[in-house]
Design a protein around this motif. Structure first.
Motif, PDB file in Angstrom:
ATOM      1  N   LYS A   1       1.113  -1.151   0.032  1.00 58.70           N
ATOM      2  CA  LYS A   1       0.013   0.447   0.365  1.00 58.70           C
ATOM      3  C   LYS A   1       0.490   1.136  -0.033  1.00 58.70           C
ATOM      4  CE  LYS A   1      -3.712  -2.726   2.505  1.00 58.70           C
ATOM      5  NZ  LYS A   1      -4.788  -2.048   3.675  1.00 58.70           N
ATOM      6  N   ASN A   2       0.030   2.168  -0.667  1.00 57.50           N
ATOM      7  CA  ASN A   2       0.900   3.661  -0.136  1.00 57.50           C
ATOM      8  C   ASN A   2       1.847   3.832   0.664  1.00 57.50           C
ATOM      9  OD1 ASN A   2       0.489   3.952  -2.947  1.00 57.50           O
ATOM     10  ND2 ASN A   2      -1.233   5.249  -2.683  1.00 57.50           N
ATOM     11  N   ASN A   3       0.781   3.636   2.266  1.00 54.47           N
ATOM     12  CA  ASN A   3       1.730   3.893   3.084  1.00 54.47           C
ATOM     13  C   ASN A   3       2.555   2.933   3.970  1.00 54.47           C
ATOM     14  OD1 ASN A   3      -0.712   2.288   3.617  1.00 54.47           O
ATOM     15  ND2 ASN A   3      -1.183   4.195   5.424  1.00 54.47           N
ATOM     16  N   GLY A   4       2.299   1.286   2.837  1.00 53.20           N
ATOM     17  CA  GLY A   4       2.839   0.338   3.477  1.00 53.20           C
ATOM     18  C   GLY A   4       4.946   0.645   3.673  1.00 53.20           C
ATOM     19  N   HIS A   5       5.199  -0.240   4.311  1.00 47.35           N
ATOM     20  CA  HIS A   5       6.195  -0.520   4.964  1.00 47.35           C
ATOM     21  C   HIS A   5       7.356  -2.095   3.993  1.00 47.35           C
ATOM     22  CE1 HIS A   5       5.241   2.480   7.667  1.00 47.35           C
ATOM     23  NE2 HIS A   5       6.314   3.452   7.344  1.00 47.35           N
ATOM     24  N   LEU A   6       8.467  -2.091   3.886  1.00 46.65           N
ATOM     25  CA  LEU A   6       8.924  -3.300   3.343  1.00 46.65           C
ATOM     26  C   LEU A   6      10.378  -3.770   4.797  1.00 46.65           C
ATOM     27  CD1 LEU A   6      10.667  -5.818   2.347  1.00 46.65           C
ATOM     28  CD2 LEU A   6      11.520  -4.210   0.365  1.00 46.65           C
ATOM     29  N   VAL A   7      10.340  -4.543   5.044  1.00 51.84           N
ATOM     30  CA  VAL A   7      11.348  -4.881   6.595  1.00 51.84           C
ATOM     31  C   VAL A   7      12.233  -6.026   5.706  1.00 51.84           C
ATOM     32  CG1 VAL A   7      11.563  -5.267   8.711  1.00 51.84           C
ATOM     33  CG2 VAL A   7       9.900  -4.373   8.575  1.00 51.84           C
ATOM     34  N   LEU A   8      13.375  -5.390   5.338  1.00 49.11           N
ATOM     35  CA  LEU A   8      14.567  -6.157   5.448  1.00 49.11           C
ATOM     36  C   LEU A   8      15.334  -6.542   5.413  1.00 49.11           C
ATOM     37  CD1 LEU A   8      14.521  -7.548   1.732  1.00 49.11           C
ATOM     38  CD2 LEU A   8      16.611  -6.071   1.461  1.00 49.11           C
ATOM     39  N   GLY A   9      15.244  -8.117   6.303  1.00 51.88           N
ATOM     40  CA  GLY A   9      15.860  -8.798   7.320  1.00 51.88           C
ATOM     41  C   GLY A   9      16.852  -9.437   6.817  1.00 51.88           C
ATOM     42  N   ASP A  10      17.964  -9.715   7.807  1.00 54.11           N
ATOM     43  CA  ASP A  10      18.870 -10.002   8.135  1.00 54.11           C
ATOM     44  C   ASP A  10      20.150 -10.449   7.278  1.00 54.11           C
ATOM     45  OD1 ASP A  10      19.554 -12.017  10.571  1.00 54.11           O
ATOM     46  OD2 ASP A  10      19.618 -13.727   8.678  1.00 54.11           O
ATOM     47  N   ILE A  11      20.277  -9.218   6.612  1.00 53.19           N
ATOM     48  CA  ILE A  11      20.892  -8.527   5.484  1.00 53.19           C
ATOM     49  C   ILE A  11      22.812  -8.961   6.031  1.00 53.19           C
ATOM     50  CG2 ILE A  11      21.821  -7.091   3.666  1.00 53.19           C
ATOM     51  CD1 ILE A  11      19.105  -8.279   3.459  1.00 53.19           C
ATOM     52  N   LEU A  12      23.150  -9.581   5.154  1.00 51.29           N
ATOM     53  CA  LEU A  12      25.102 -10.108   5.081  1.00 51.29           C
ATOM     54  C   LEU A  12      25.899  -9.067   4.525  1.00 51.29           C
ATOM     55  CD1 LEU A  12      23.832 -12.605   5.794  1.00 51.29           C
ATOM     56  CD2 LEU A  12      25.349 -13.504   4.750  1.00 51.29           C
ATOM     57  N   ARG A  13      26.730  -8.784   5.360  1.00 43.97           N
ATOM     58  CA  ARG A  13      27.993  -7.696   5.460  1.00 43.97           C
ATOM     59  C   ARG A  13      28.656  -8.283   4.644  1.00 43.97           C
ATOM     60  NH1 ARG A  13      27.760  -5.080  11.046  1.00 43.97           N
ATOM     61  NH2 ARG A  13      29.224  -4.141  10.806  1.00 43.97           N
ATOM     62  N   PRO A  14      29.356  -7.691   3.012  1.00 43.47           N
ATOM     63  CA  PRO A  14      30.768  -7.933   2.997  1.00 43.47           C
ATOM     64  C   PRO A  14      32.003  -8.121   3.554  1.00 43.47           C
ATOM     65  CG  PRO A  14      29.492  -6.616   1.882  1.00 43.47           C
ATOM     66  CD  PRO A  14      29.339  -6.033   2.803  1.00 43.47           C
ATOM     67  N   GLU A  15      31.928  -7.189   5.043  1.00 41.89           N
ATOM     68  CA  GLU A  15      33.262  -7.457   5.923  1.00 41.89           C
ATOM     69  C   GLU A  15      33.271  -8.369   7.155  1.00 41.89           C
ATOM     70  OE1 GLU A  15      30.458  -4.276   7.682  1.00 41.89           O
ATOM     71  OE2 GLU A  15      30.955  -4.949   5.624  1.00 41.89           O
ATOM     72  N   VAL A  16      32.057  -8.695   7.221  1.00 43.82           N
ATOM     73  CA  VAL A  16      31.391 -10.519   8.258  1.00 43.82           C
ATOM     74  C   VAL A  16      31.271 -11.072   7.868  1.00 43.82           C
ATOM     75  CG1 VAL A  16      29.883 -10.294  10.042  1.00 43.82           C
ATOM     76  CG2 VAL A  16      30.324  -7.981   9.669  1.00 43.82           C
ATOM     77  N   GLY A  17      32.667 -12.274   8.200  1.00 41.68           N
ATOM     78  CA  GLY A  17      32.333 -13.479   7.352  1.00 41.68           C
ATOM     79  C   GLY A  17      31.758 -14.879   8.161  1.00 41.68           C
ATOM     80  N   MET A  18      32.164 -16.064   7.922  1.00 41.64           N
ATOM     81  CA  MET A  18      31.090 -16.860   8.764  1.00 41.64           C
ATOM     82  C   MET A  18      31.618 -16.931  10.386  1.00 41.64           C
ATOM     83  SD  MET A  18      31.371 -21.024   8.189  1.00 41.64           S
ATOM     84  CE  MET A  18      31.100 -20.585   5.892  1.00 41.64           C
ATOM     85  N   ALA A  19      32.840 -16.455  10.695  1.00 41.49           N
ATOM     86  CA  ALA A  19      33.237 -16.033  11.797  1.00 41.49           C
ATOM     87  C   ALA A  19      32.146 -16.030  13.205  1.00 41.49           C
ATOM     88  CB  ALA A  19      34.551 -15.933  12.539  1.00 41.49           C
ATOM     89  N   ARG A  20      31.513 -14.966  12.538  1.00 38.45           N
ATOM     90  CA  ARG A  20      31.177 -14.954  13.743  1.00 38.45           C
ATOM     91  C   ARG A  20      29.693 -14.489  13.450  1.00 38.45           C
ATOM     92  NH1 ARG A  20      33.289 -10.302  16.020  1.00 38.45           N
ATOM     93  NH2 ARG A  20      35.316  -8.475  15.244  1.00 38.45           N
ATOM     94  N   ASP A  21      29.130 -15.219  12.454  1.00 40.46           N
ATOM     95  CA  ASP A  21      27.631 -16.014  12.508  1.00 40.46           C
ATOM     96  C   ASP A  21      27.781 -17.495  13.534  1.00 40.46           C
ATOM     97  OD1 ASP A  21      26.474 -14.424  10.674  1.00 40.46           O
ATOM     98  OD2 ASP A  21      26.933 -16.025   8.906  1.00 40.46           O
ATOM     99  N   VAL A  22      28.891 -18.218  13.629  1.00 42.05           N
ATOM    100  CA  VAL A  22      29.334 -18.782  14.376  1.00 42.05           C
ATOM    101  C   VAL A  22      29.044 -18.371  15.547  1.00 42.05           C
ATOM    102  CG1 VAL A  22      31.524 -20.327  15.759  1.00 42.05           C
ATOM    103  CG2 VAL A  22      31.066 -20.004  13.574  1.00 42.05           C
ATOM    104  N   LEU A  23      30.215 -17.306  16.366  1.00 43.14           N
ATOM    105  CA  LEU A  23      30.399 -16.695  17.445  1.00 43.14           C
ATOM    106  C   LEU A  23      28.384 -15.867  18.054  1.00 43.14           C
ATOM    107  CD1 LEU A  23      33.166 -13.828  17.410  1.00 43.14           C
ATOM    108  CD2 LEU A  23      32.958 -16.109  18.648  1.00 43.14           C
ATOM    109  N   ALA A  24      28.339 -15.556  17.363  1.00 44.12           N
ATOM    110  CA  ALA A  24      26.966 -15.078  17.962  1.00 44.12           C
ATOM    111  C   ALA A  24      25.838 -16.744  17.915  1.00 44.12           C
ATOM    112  CB  ALA A  24      26.156 -14.469  15.731  1.00 44.12           C
ATOM    113  N   LEU A  25      26.312 -17.387  17.427  1.00 46.26           N
ATOM    114  CA  LEU A  25      24.936 -18.874  17.170  1.00 46.26           C
ATOM    115  C   LEU A  25      25.750 -19.150  18.802  1.00 46.26           C
ATOM    116  CD1 LEU A  25      22.933 -21.180  16.681  1.00 46.26           C
ATOM    117  CD2 LEU A  25      25.093 -22.438  15.636  1.00 46.26           C
ATOM    118  N   LEU A  26      27.293 -18.937  19.116  1.00 40.34           N
ATOM    119  CA  LEU A  26      27.408 -19.525  20.413  1.00 40.34           C
ATOM    120  C   LEU A  26      26.996 -19.361  21.481  1.00 40.34           C
ATOM    121  CD1 LEU A  26      30.480 -21.150  19.286  1.00 40.34           C
ATOM    122  CD2 LEU A  26      28.598 -21.866  19.981  1.00 40.34           C
ATOM    123  N   LYS A  27      27.619 -17.549  21.032  1.00 43.68           N
ATOM    124  CA  LYS A  27      26.228 -16.034  22.523  1.00 43.68           C
ATOM    125  C   LYS A  27      24.961 -16.842  22.624  1.00 43.68           C
ATOM    126  CE  LYS A  27      25.736 -11.386  23.204  1.00 43.68           C
ATOM    127  NZ  LYS A  27      26.268 -10.405  23.364  1.00 43.68           N
TER     128      LYS A  27
END
Length: 248
Positions: free
Chosen positions: A132-158
């Protein structure tokens, strides 16, 4: 995206345990609810996956569309939510036949990384037509170029340590290293975007966008963006209302 669809339509081991899987969907549902403006809203969850906590999202809105490309997952969604009259399951192709300007909120979470840039452009075109004209799109969990798999592992362990499934998470990581997921991720790869790149991509698709303060889900090394039709006021004018989910 087809290879990833086939993977998630298979018996995969992406979750370390049932507790991990359940918590994952509960947190996503909580965060989606934070973006729902009113109980009259029509919400679309684009490429929703198993959406185990979708009933909670449906309780917070008037109608919830679960759009899922994987046919096996879609069949389970239909069976799981058949008694809930507020939930409707659709294929991605079905979305092209829905009425224009019929959805208040579209959420695409943890999907863009599996799409080619052209596939994402096509999806954004469909979403823009539905919104709709006043609606919103939420685009989540976008991976950043400078953040590799190690950060995903640390986030999961935390996350696992905080919720009592650390042992399962460690075992799951070891299993994943030898799994089809790791092989597919190595062969096909995942798409990554910087903050500026994603804002520019959304602008090219006809949206005005801003990065949210928090990512949907547990991994805060990834990004969430909130967008609206470009002819609306810039997000900077309404940032507190729109970008911050009400539950945070």
């Amino acid at each position: 995206m087809d290879e990833w669809i086939d993977y998630y339509d298979s018996t995969h081991t992406i979750y370390a345990s049932k507790l991990h899987r359940d918590l994952h969907f509960q947190i996503i549902a909580r965060d989606i609810i934070g973006y729902i403006a009113s109980t009259d809203s029509v919400v679309l969850d684009y490429a929703c996956g198993e959406a185990l906590s979708a009933a909670k999202v449906a309780d917070a809105c008037a109608k919830l569309y679960l759009a899922e490309p994987a046919p096996g997952v879609r069949g389970r969604l239909i069976a799981r939510f058949a008694p809930n009259t507020k939930i409707r399951v659709r294929s991605l192709e079905d979305l092209t036949r829905m009425p224009e300007n019929s959805v208040d909120l579209v959420v695409m979470n943890s999907v863009a990384q599996y799409m080619t840039p052209n596939e994402l452009d096509s999806a954004l075109a469909v979403i823009r037509r539905l919104l709709k004209n006043n609606g919103h799109l939420v685009l989540g969990d976008i991976l950043r170029p400078e953040v590799g798999m190690a950060r995903d592992v640390l986030a999961l362990l935390k996350f696992a340590s905080a919720h009592g499934f650390l042992k399962d998470a460690l075992y799951g990581l070891a299993s994943t290293a030898l799994s089809d997921y790791r092989q597919l991720r190595t062969r096909v790869g995942l798409q990554r975007y910087s903050e500026d790149e994603m804002i520019e991509k959304l602008a090219a698709a006809g949206f005005t966008a801003s990065r949210a303060h928090q990512n949907i889900g547990h991994n805060q090394w990834r990004m969430t963006f909130v967008a609206r039709h470009a002819f609306q006021l810039p997000l900077s004018a309404t940032r507190v209302e729109v970008v911050n989910p009400k539950t945070r």
